[in-house]
Design an enzyme around this catalytic site. Structure first.
Site, PDB file in Angstrom:
ATOM      1  CG  HIS A   1      -1.455  -0.815   0.979  1.00 14.53           C
ATOM      2  ND1 HIS A   1      -3.392  -0.837   0.801  1.00 14.53           N
ATOM      3  CD2 HIS A   1      -1.752  -2.621   1.339  1.00 14.53           C
ATOM      4  CE1 HIS A   1      -3.700  -1.822   0.881  1.00 14.53           C
ATOM      5  NE2 HIS A   1      -3.516  -2.882   0.590  1.00 14.53           N
TER       6      HIS A   1
ATOM      7  CE1 TYR B   1       0.340  -4.738   7.766  1.00 14.82           C
ATOM      8  CE2 TYR B   1      -0.313  -3.224   8.709  1.00 14.82           C
ATOM      9  CZ  TYR B   1      -1.134  -3.670   8.003  1.00 14.82           C
ATOM     10  OH  TYR B   1      -2.093  -4.054   7.601  1.00 14.82           O
TER      11      TYR B   1
END
Lengths: 180, 370
Positions: B71, B340
């Site tokens: 993303h 992440y």
């Protein structure tokens, strides 16, 4: 009152040493394990890592206080100078790293903008401003200093066993048990 | 001279005894060092680690220093969440208290590791949010416009990443490899069914966003309720869709234009599981007819580019949760959190000009705009 310095560490010093030895080793294993894991283990290891780190920070403050107040038994008089210097240097490194690691961990989460969750709803305040560059530097320092701490502990353990098994000069027992 | 007590006489060690005792010491040190290396994954190259997953993203899209590894293309948004109070009986989180207004920093994005990808290239849009509760706790969540996740486990996700690596000859994934992956993973069927008819939307504002992973709401009495959350837009797309603008960055432009006329609104809906609904499988939607709670309204008021906006330095880790929300047994959650963190470590290290530990970076991809 004897003027002879104690040959052994005091009981509080010994209890703190062995408690922290177990906790710090656990902490190092938890640390490398959690960053190399994507399973549910990752999550609960992170949840142990933070409060345990703060607990170790509290313990090392207490330990330094006792060390400064009570001192340490002298090294054997016949210990070669290089070993004597290595001993002092490694003890200094251990104390520095025991202070630095939790402080860097706490600062790193603060700099990364994470809430510093101690346990459940209990939060710690940030101790440095949010800043991604500071986060990056502290994050790398946390890893490399952890490796340095582990290596120093291996050296410390090797030296302690050398004193205990080969030199048999009372250094190992000064931390291992009370007055003979 | 020395005030040391005289040590008790000790038996002299034979050379054999000395050697064997040294051997014992070395074995102890080696065992401890080996256990450490094993725990850290260095002796076990087959272990699926955050590093290997992030490396796969870099392999697929090239390394774009400073950007998120997935993303990568997105924009920051700022706004607030106004709670109806309807969720307060299910969760003690401050964000759900009646009338509570909680500031939000969010990020719209499209999937993929290329920060310069054209907006029309994928049919998925995403919205990540960070709610800053007044009590200092935070709620971070990342949502996507698809109704289900393609796979249920981190291992399957990694296999999908591997199967969709571009091949040198075409610069695109090998269709045969993709086919083989989907054939071996029947759990991807609902996602494939959706993607067949999904069209890239012309706006972030008209999309619904789904949390996909399940969580537990916990109320003051300690009762747990399994939940999936989502955002339902007040804006509606033109029926039948609209032709996509030629500009590859049309989503950010559309968003800025709409926000110039006032805030955009979504309803935060909490879908409450019935007993027996799976909480560990993001490939399965819960059956229709579940109770849906309208927890409040998300108002997004302004947008900023991601390289200077307030979302830039936020890691939208789905396990940053306030009291009153707990993770479920969905195995994707811990994996997302771990991956992440590694992505965040790498991109901040790139910004700071320090090299991330254990990361041998491939050469940086060329920035088409520089």
């Amino acid at each position: 009152m004897s003027t002879t310095p104690a040959t052994n560490f005091s009981l509080p010093a010994r209890v703190l040493h062995w408690t922290m030895a177990v906790l710090i080793l656990a902490m190092l294993f938890i640390g490398v394990g959690m960053v190399a894991s994507i399973s549910e283990r990752h999550e609960w290891l992170v949840q142990i890592h933070k409060p345990l780190g703060i607990a170790l920070l509290v313990l090392v403050v207490l330990r330094l206080f006792i060390r400064l107040k009570r001192g340490a038994p002298p090294l054997p008089a016949d210990l070669p100078g290089i070993q004597r210097r290595l001993a002092h240097l490694s003890h200094l490194a251990l104390y520095l790293l025991m202070f630095l690691m939790p402080l860097i961990g706490w600062s790193m989460l603060s700099a990364g903008g994470y809430p510093v969750i101690l346990y459940g709803p209990v939060l710690l305040p940030p101790i440095v401003p949010e800043n991604p560059l500071l986060f990056a530097i502290l994050r790398q320092a946390h890893t490399y200093l952890a490796f340095l701490l582990f290596l120093t502990i291996l050296g410390h353990l090797g030296a302690a066993l050398y004193h205990g098994l080969i030199r048999r000069d009372g250094v190992f027992s000064s931390m291992a048990r009370g007055k003979p | 001279m020395s005030d040391q007590p005289t040590p008790p006489p000790k038996p002299i060690l034979s050379p054999f005894q000395t050697a064997s005792r040294l051997g014992v010491i070395l074995v102890v040190i080696a065992l401890l060092g080996g256990a450490f290396a094993y725990t850290g994954g260095w002796l076990d190259p087959q272990r699926l680690t955050p590093t290997r997953i992030v490396d796969s993203f870099e392999q697929a899209s090239g390394r774009h220093p400073g950007f998120r590894r997935n993303h990568a293309k997105g924009v920051c948004v700022v706004g607030l969440f106004v709670s109806t109070g309807a969720a307060a009986k299910f969760s003690s989180a401050e964000v759900f208290a009646p009338g509570r207004r909680t500031p939000v920093v969010g990020r719209f994005a499209i999937p993929g590791g290329n920060p310069y990808a054209p907006d029309g290239g994928v049919p998925i849009r995403s919205l990540a949010l960070r709610f800053n509760q007044l009590n200092g706790q935070q709620w971070r969540t990342g949502m996507n416009s698809m109704p289900v996740f393609p796979v249920a486990t981190p291992q399957a996700f990694y296999e999908q990443l591997q199967a969709s690596q571009p091949v040198a000859a075409t610069g695109k994934p090998d269709p045969e490899r993709m086919k083989a992956f989907f054939a071996a993973h029947p759990e991807t069927a609902p996602f494939l069914q959706w993607v067949k008819s999904a069209k890239p939307s012309a706006s972030f504002a008209t999309e619904a966003y789904n949390g996909l992973n399940a969580f537990f709401l916990v109320n003051d009495a300690g009762q747990r309720q399994a939940v999936r959350w989502g955002l339902v837009p007040e804006e509606t797309a033109q029926p039948g869709g609209q032709p996509l603008p030629a500009d590859p960055d049309f989503l950010a432009q559309d968003l800025a234009q709409r926000l110039a006329h006032g805030p955009l609104r979504w309803h935060l809906t909490l879908i409450l599981a019935n007993p027996g609904d799976p909480t560990n499988d993001a490939t399965k939607q819960w059956p229709a007819g579940r109770t849906v709670v309208d927890a409040g309204t998300l108002l997004l008021q302004s947008t900023e580019p991601q390289d200077s906006g307030p979302c830039r330095d936020i890691n939208y880790d789905p396990l940053v949760l306030p009291t009153g929300i707990l993770p479920s047994d969905d195995p994707l959650l811990a994996a997302r959190s771990a991956v992440y963190a590694t992505s965040y470590e790498r991109r901040t290290s790139e910004e700071a000009g320090v090299s991330a530990a254990g990361h041998t970076a491939p050469p940086a991809a060329k920035d088409p705009r520089s």
